[in-house]
Enzyme design. Structure first.
Site, PDB file in Angstrom:
ATOM      1  CG  ASP A  64      -9.203  -2.141  -3.776  1.00 33.81           C
ATOM      2  OD1 ASP A  64      -8.488  -1.700  -2.873  1.00 33.81           O
ATOM      3  OD2 ASP A  64     -10.100  -2.979  -3.578  1.00 33.81           O
ATOM      4  NE  ARG A  82      -6.805   5.126   3.369  1.00 31.61           N
ATOM      5  CZ  ARG A  82      -7.574   4.271   4.034  1.00 31.61           C
ATOM      6  NH1 ARG A  82      -8.723   4.687   4.521  1.00 31.61           N
ATOM      7  NH2 ARG A  82      -7.188   3.028   4.237  1.00 31.61           N
ATOM      8  CE1 TYR A 139     -13.217  -6.484   2.082  1.00 33.94           C
ATOM      9  CE2 TYR A 139     -11.671  -8.007   1.063  1.00 33.94           C
ATOM     10  CZ  TYR A 139     -11.944  -7.015   1.982  1.00 33.94           C
ATOM     11  OH  TYR A 139     -10.962  -6.551   2.807  1.00 33.94           O
ATOM     12  NE  ARG A 168      -9.546  10.063  -1.002  1.00 35.42           N
ATOM     13  CZ  ARG A 168      -9.619   9.675   0.257  1.00 35.42           C
ATOM     14  NH1 ARG A 168      -9.596   8.390   0.545  1.00 35.42           N
ATOM     15  NH2 ARG A 168      -9.695  10.542   1.232  1.00 35.42           N
ATOM     16  NE  ARG A 187      -4.094  -1.944   0.723  1.00 31.55           N
ATOM     17  CZ  ARG A 187      -5.270  -1.653   1.253  1.00 31.55           C
ATOM     18  NH1 ARG A 187      -5.569  -0.419   1.557  1.00 31.55           N
ATOM     19  NH2 ARG A 187      -6.145  -2.591   1.465  1.00 31.55           N
TER      20      ARG A 187
HETATM   21  O1  1CP Z   1      -0.146  -0.987  -2.675  1.00 34.90           O
HETATM   22  C1  1CP Z   1      -0.463  -0.034  -3.388  1.00 34.90           C
HETATM   23  O2  1CP Z   1       0.057   1.093  -3.300  1.00 34.90           O
HETATM   24  C2  1CP Z   1      -1.495  -0.285  -4.486  1.00 34.90           C
HETATM   25  C3  1CP Z   1      -2.836  -0.034  -4.104  1.00 34.90           C
HETATM   26  C4  1CP Z   1      -3.731  -0.998  -3.346  1.00 34.90           C
HETATM   27  C5  1CP Z   1      -3.641  -2.394  -3.080  1.00 34.90           C
HETATM   28  C6  1CP Z   1      -2.498  -3.349  -3.382  1.00 34.90           C
HETATM   29  C7  1CP Z   1      -4.957  -0.568  -2.822  1.00 34.90           C
HETATM   30  C8  1CP Z   1      -5.445   0.826  -2.874  1.00 34.90           C
HETATM   31  N1  1CP Z   1      -5.635  -1.654  -2.317  1.00 34.90           N
HETATM   32  C9  1CP Z   1      -4.840  -2.777  -2.452  1.00 34.90           C
HETATM   33  C10 1CP Z   1      -5.159  -4.166  -2.075  1.00 34.90           C
HETATM   34  C11 1CP Z   1      -6.308  -4.441  -1.183  1.00 34.90           C
HETATM   35  N2  1CP Z   1      -7.536  -3.831  -1.146  1.00 34.90           N
HETATM   36  C12 1CP Z   1      -6.335  -5.504  -0.230  1.00 34.90           C
HETATM   37  C13 1CP Z   1      -5.217  -6.503  -0.042  1.00 34.90           C
HETATM   38  C14 1CP Z   1      -4.065  -5.996   0.712  1.00 34.90           C
HETATM   39  C15 1CP Z   1      -4.258  -5.760   2.184  1.00 34.90           C
HETATM   40  O3  1CP Z   1      -4.670  -6.705   2.878  1.00 34.90           O
HETATM   41  O4  1CP Z   1      -3.920  -4.666   2.618  1.00 34.90           O
HETATM   42  C16 1CP Z   1      -7.580  -5.482   0.406  1.00 34.90           C
HETATM   43  C17 1CP Z   1      -8.063  -6.421   1.506  1.00 34.90           C
HETATM   44  C18 1CP Z   1      -8.340  -4.431  -0.166  1.00 34.90           C
HETATM   45  C19 1CP Z   1      -9.755  -4.082   0.113  1.00 34.90           C
HETATM   46  C20 1CP Z   1      -9.873  -2.663   0.501  1.00 34.90           C
HETATM   47  N3  1CP Z   1      -9.808  -1.634  -0.380  1.00 34.90           N
HETATM   48  C21 1CP Z   1      -9.974  -2.124   1.798  1.00 34.90           C
HETATM   49  C22 1CP Z   1      -9.998  -2.922   3.104  1.00 34.90           C
HETATM   50  C23 1CP Z   1     -11.393  -3.125   3.571  1.00 34.90           C
HETATM   51  C24 1CP Z   1     -11.485  -3.963   4.835  1.00 34.90           C
HETATM   52  O5  1CP Z   1     -11.797  -5.152   4.730  1.00 34.90           O
HETATM   53  O6  1CP Z   1     -11.259  -3.410   5.915  1.00 34.90           O
HETATM   54  C25 1CP Z   1     -10.015  -0.730   1.666  1.00 34.90           C
HETATM   55  C26 1CP Z   1     -10.183   0.296   2.758  1.00 34.90           C
HETATM   56  C27 1CP Z   1      -9.894  -0.444   0.274  1.00 34.90           C
HETATM   57  C28 1CP Z   1      -9.821   0.899  -0.368  1.00 34.90           C
HETATM   58  C29 1CP Z   1      -8.449   1.276  -0.814  1.00 34.90           C
HETATM   59  N4  1CP Z   1      -7.684   0.557  -1.696  1.00 34.90           N
HETATM   60  C30 1CP Z   1      -6.508   1.227  -1.940  1.00 34.90           C
HETATM   61  C31 1CP Z   1      -6.539   2.442  -1.180  1.00 34.90           C
HETATM   62  C32 1CP Z   1      -5.451   3.496  -1.190  1.00 34.90           C
HETATM   63  C33 1CP Z   1      -7.753   2.449  -0.479  1.00 34.90           C
HETATM   64  C34 1CP Z   1      -8.262   3.557   0.413  1.00 34.90           C
HETATM   65  C35 1CP Z   1      -9.232   4.344  -0.362  1.00 34.90           C
HETATM   66  C36 1CP Z   1      -9.130   5.789  -0.096  1.00 34.90           C
HETATM   67  O7  1CP Z   1      -8.297   6.498  -0.723  1.00 34.90           O
HETATM   68  O8  1CP Z   1      -9.931   6.243   0.718  1.00 34.90           O
END
Ligand code: 1CP
Length: 351
Positions: A76, A30, A153, A39, A26
């Site tokens: 994502d 944020r 999900y 964003r 990630r």
């Molecule tokens: O790594 C990077 O920089 C690339 C971007 C990336 C990746 C690899 C994002 C952007 N999401 C992910 C993978 C992802 N998304 C996973 C697997 C990795 C992990 O476990 O951390 C999972 C479970 C998600 C699902 C997801 N998307 C969540 C979690 C929800 C939960 O179950 O609590 C969330 C909050 C998101 C949104 C998201 N995806 C990425 C970002 C930067 C965000 C936040 C959105 C925002 O800007 O508000």
């Protein structure tokens, strides 16, 4: 093209490297003020993902600040269920939500694997553009969720919970769950192959929720990860991130992957003993350590990880995604500590 001898690619092949390569799960996100501004400019998260120029900008932002050894495409894991028509919304501060969660066998039978060239075109365009912008500086990682993690999900309809509904579904309707997992394995393999065809040089599968399964881990998660890997165009290395699945490292090592991303609860020296010498290991600093804003403590935690795995075959990373409250200055200190720690030929120290 990125040179084949790039430090990340060598470490993924367990070849000697002068130090451990480093990137951050990630890494675009944020905790960076420039990401938050981007964003805002995009209006919302999904528009940011679906506009290739903006997604590439988010991909490159952390690389402008930090000496990272990889880029990961900004996207994502939920793009596949979105392309299947589940109606993804990403509310600020709330996480992902699906308008049409899966609750029945009929709902699962009605699903089709999306054609990535059509339904996920925006990701492929971003991959291609990111490769062009990176111009060979560091390898580009493409990714997808594991079939089980996506299924969680899709059945729950939202993130952030305990996921009781999907575990119940798997145990009470295993045939329907397997039908869904097979469809997801096919979709994920096609999606990753398309990312590879458009320029991804490494691919990573995020199995964030496999650890929920306990004794059913292989049946519902790992077997379907193996099916994905078996269908991949194997010109690029494959990393499997396995959170809370430390008990299954031996079987993960046998699923066909080149590297395992391990969480912070797993000792790297132990993991190395268990998986043998042919699989690379990635990880595994606890992301919470960065929140303490204590440089000395952070540096010694980084050193402890590097000493526990003198390598070859180690890629430094966090044990899970970087937290939004992280101070970017601590990220710089963490990466400096990795860079000035050479790979020494000494035996691993126990964690
Ligand atoms: O790594 C990077 O920089 C690339 C971007 C990336 C990746 C690899 C994002 C952007 N999401 C992910 C993978 C992802 N998304 C996973 C697997 C990795 C992990 O476990 O951390 C999972 C479970 C998600 C699902 C997801 N998307 C969540 C979690 C929800 C939960 O179950 O609590 C969330 C909050 C998101 C949104 C998201 N995806 C990425 C970002 C930067 C965000 C936040 C959105 C925002 O800007 O508000």
């Amino acid at each position: 093209m990125t040179a084949n001898h790039h430090i990340l690619l060598r470490a993924l092949r367990c070849q000697p490297t002068e130090r451990a390569p480093a990137w951050i799960m990630r890494q675009a996100g944020r905790y960076l003020p420039e990401y938050r501004a981007l964003r805002r400019r995009a209006g919302d998260f999904l528009t940011l993902c679906k506009t290739p120029e903006l997604a590439v900008e988010a991909t490159l932002q952390p690389l402008r600040r930090f000496p990272l050894d990889a880029a990961i495409i900004f996207s994502d894991i939920l793009t596949i269920p979105d392309a299947m028509g589940l109606g993804l919304r990403m509310e600020e501060g709330e996480g992902p939500r699906f308008a049409k969660p899966l609750r029945s066998d009929a709902g699962i039978r009605a699903l089709r694997a999306p054609d990535p060239e059509r339904g996920l075109r925006y990701v492929l365009d971003a991959v291609q553009l990111a490769r062009r912008e990176l111009n060979g500086s560091v390898p580009l990682i493409g990714f997808a969720g594991s079939p089980w993690t996506l299924a969680v999900y899709m059945v729950e309809g939202a993130g952030g919970g305990e996921f009781a509904r999907s575990l119940k579904f798997a145990r009470e309707q295993p045939q329907s769950m397997r039908r869904l997992l097979r469809l997801l394995a096919e979709s994920v393999a096609e999606y990753l192959n398309a990312q590879i065809a458009h320029g991804a040089e490494v691919v990573m599968l995020f199995d964030t929720w496999g650890g929920l399964l306990g004794g059913d881990y292989e049946k519902f998660s790992l077997d379907h990860i193996a099916a994905v890997i078996n269908s991949l165009d194997r010109t690029v290395p494959v990393i499997v991130f396995a959170k809370d699945a430390g008990a299954h490292l031996e079987s993960i090592a046998a699923c066909g992957c080149d590297a395992i991303g391990v969480d912070a609860g797993t000792c790297l020296a132990d993991a190395r003993r268990r998986v043998g010498g042919r699989i690379a290991l990635q990880g595994n600093l606890a992301p919470e350590i960065l929140l303490r804003n204590n440089a000395a403590e952070l540096e010694s935690a980084v050193r402890a990880i590097l000493d526990s795995h003198p390598a070859p075959g180690h890629i430094f990373n966090l044990g899970h995604g970087i937290l939004p409250a992280t101070n970017p200055e601590m990220v710089q200190k963490m990466l400096d500590a990795v860079r000035c720690h050479p790979t020494l030929a000494h035996p691993p120290t126990p964690c």
